[in-house]
Write a protein that holds these residues in place. Sequence first.
Motif, PDB file in Angstrom:
ATOM      1  N   ARG A  81      -5.216   1.435   8.264  1.00 46.48           N
ATOM      2  CA  ARG A  81      -5.129   0.037   7.870  1.00 46.48           C
ATOM      3  C   ARG A  81      -4.959  -0.890   9.078  1.00 46.48           C
ATOM      4  O   ARG A  81      -5.037  -2.111   8.940  1.00 46.48           O
ATOM      5  N   TYR A  82      -4.692  -0.319  10.246  1.00 47.35           N
ATOM      6  CA  TYR A  82      -4.435  -1.112  11.453  1.00 47.35           C
ATOM      7  C   TYR A  82      -5.604  -0.973  12.426  1.00 47.35           C
ATOM      8  O   TYR A  82      -6.023   0.138  12.741  1.00 47.35           O
ATOM      9  N   ASP A  83      -6.094  -2.084  12.923  1.00 47.67           N
ATOM     10  CA  ASP A  83      -7.237  -2.069  13.826  1.00 47.67           C
ATOM     11  C   ASP A  83      -6.782  -2.184  15.276  1.00 47.67           C
ATOM     12  O   ASP A  83      -6.251  -3.215  15.687  1.00 47.67           O
ATOM     13  N   GLY A  84      -6.964  -1.109  16.032  1.00 42.61           N
ATOM     14  CA  GLY A  84      -6.777  -1.177  17.477  1.00 42.61           C
ATOM     15  C   GLY A  84      -5.347  -1.211  17.969  1.00 42.61           C
ATOM     16  O   GLY A  84      -5.110  -1.497  19.148  1.00 42.61           O
ATOM     17  N   ALA A 140       0.816  -1.210   0.000  1.00 42.09           N
ATOM     18  CA  ALA A 140       0.000   0.000   0.000  1.00 42.09           C
ATOM     19  C   ALA A 140       0.848   1.259   0.000  1.00 42.09           C
ATOM     20  O   ALA A 140       0.376   2.338  -0.352  1.00 42.09           O
ATOM     21  N   ALA A 141       2.116   1.137   0.395  1.00 42.46           N
ATOM     22  CA  ALA A 141       3.057   2.258   0.383  1.00 42.46           C
ATOM     23  C   ALA A 141       4.463   1.685   0.211  1.00 42.46           C
ATOM     24  O   ALA A 141       4.748   0.570   0.656  1.00 42.46           O
ATOM     25  N   ARG A 142       5.314   2.421  -0.429  1.00 45.78           N
ATOM     26  CA  ARG A 142       6.697   1.983  -0.647  1.00 45.78           C
ATOM     27  C   ARG A 142       7.355   1.723   0.706  1.00 45.78           C
ATOM     28  O   ARG A 142       7.237   2.523   1.635  1.00 45.78           O
ATOM     29  N   SER A 191      -0.857  -5.719   7.176  1.00 45.94           N
ATOM     30  CA  SER A 191      -1.734  -4.589   6.893  1.00 45.94           C
ATOM     31  C   SER A 191      -1.152  -3.655   5.831  1.00 45.94           C
ATOM     32  O   SER A 191      -1.866  -2.804   5.297  1.00 45.94           O
ATOM     33  N   LEU A 192       0.136  -3.802   5.529  1.00 47.49           N
ATOM     34  CA  LEU A 192       0.753  -2.981   4.495  1.00 47.49           C
ATOM     35  C   LEU A 192       0.541  -3.543   3.095  1.00 47.49           C
ATOM     36  O   LEU A 192       0.834  -2.882   2.104  1.00 47.49           O
ATOM     37  N   PHE A 193       0.055  -4.793   3.004  1.00 48.43           N
ATOM     38  CA  PHE A 193      -0.179  -5.409   1.698  1.00 48.43           C
ATOM     39  C   PHE A 193      -1.593  -5.112   1.204  1.00 48.43           C
ATOM     40  O   PHE A 193      -2.537  -5.015   2.004  1.00 48.43           O
TER      41      PHE A 193
END
Length: 333
Positions: free
Chosen positions: A101-104, A24-26, A274-276
């Motif tokens: 993108r990250y939960d909690g 999702a980001a470099r 979560s980065l994918f």
Amino acid sequence: MSTVALPPLADILATARVVALPLAARFRGIETREALVFEGPEGWTEFSPFVEYTDGEAATWLAGAIDFAWNAAPAPLRDQVRVNATMPAVAASEVPRILARYDGCRTVKVKVAEAGQTLADDVARVRAVREAIGPEGRVRVDANGAWNVDEAERAVHALAAFDLEYVEQPCAEIEELAELRERIGYLDIPIAADESVRKAADPLRVARAGAADLIVIKAQPLGGVHAAREIVALAGLPAVVSSALDTSIGLSMGVALAASLPELDYDCGLGTASLFTADVVASPLVARGGALTLDRPRPTSADLDRVAATAQRREWWMDRLRRCYAVLELTPG
């Protein structure tokens, strides 16, 4: 390395698949993460040393992958592992998008010292993270050994206002870490060692030198869950279990390690799925309520087809696997 007898290469090749996961980001200079996954008696595992690593270094990653596929994981001492969000070296304006993108997750690890960026960029990014998670959140930074001692001291002073939990691998050399630790001791900001453990001929040297307050442990690069557990026990320092931008399969290796440690005082760096934007399973191993469970992913053929690497990259990874296997064949014990 691994404590398991080396299985026949044919048994690894029989299920080996090469995947390419978009980000999702470099991150670490890449936009797609490649990995080779295969199945053993204990389940699926992952071989994913970064492409620039030599065969000698990458062979240890293969030993770790084999260990996870052929050896039973240690008995867990907890049924979930709290994880941090990981913030790539993005512009400060991008911070909310990545955190969403990250939960909690109550902790964020922020990448700093990115090539081509400045300390002002780092300060802006860390400030944006602190503002987003509030005063109760935890912020740690990771320089991947990019600073010299003077640069690190200046950076830590600039970032100290954001209440850092710790600074990870600010300098590359153990002697530099020890000197920096003395210089900034009055700030009460711990130093964590990652590359000084993961890439060292002697992973315990940094602990013996008193150059770090805690260690960052990655299972695959250290030869597997069992080898990493032994390093934690011998180091005698608090440990943070982290990932090397693994697929959900590789992350489950880290979760197995973290769940088995007698003490786990810090949130672990295992939330990077979560980065994918795609992964090896339909339900990736991502944080829910800030934690990961001990689920071991079981990808289907369709799952792996969906993220399959190109034929050229598949052949590159298969050749690498064969070369690293040959290194392990020549490794005593």
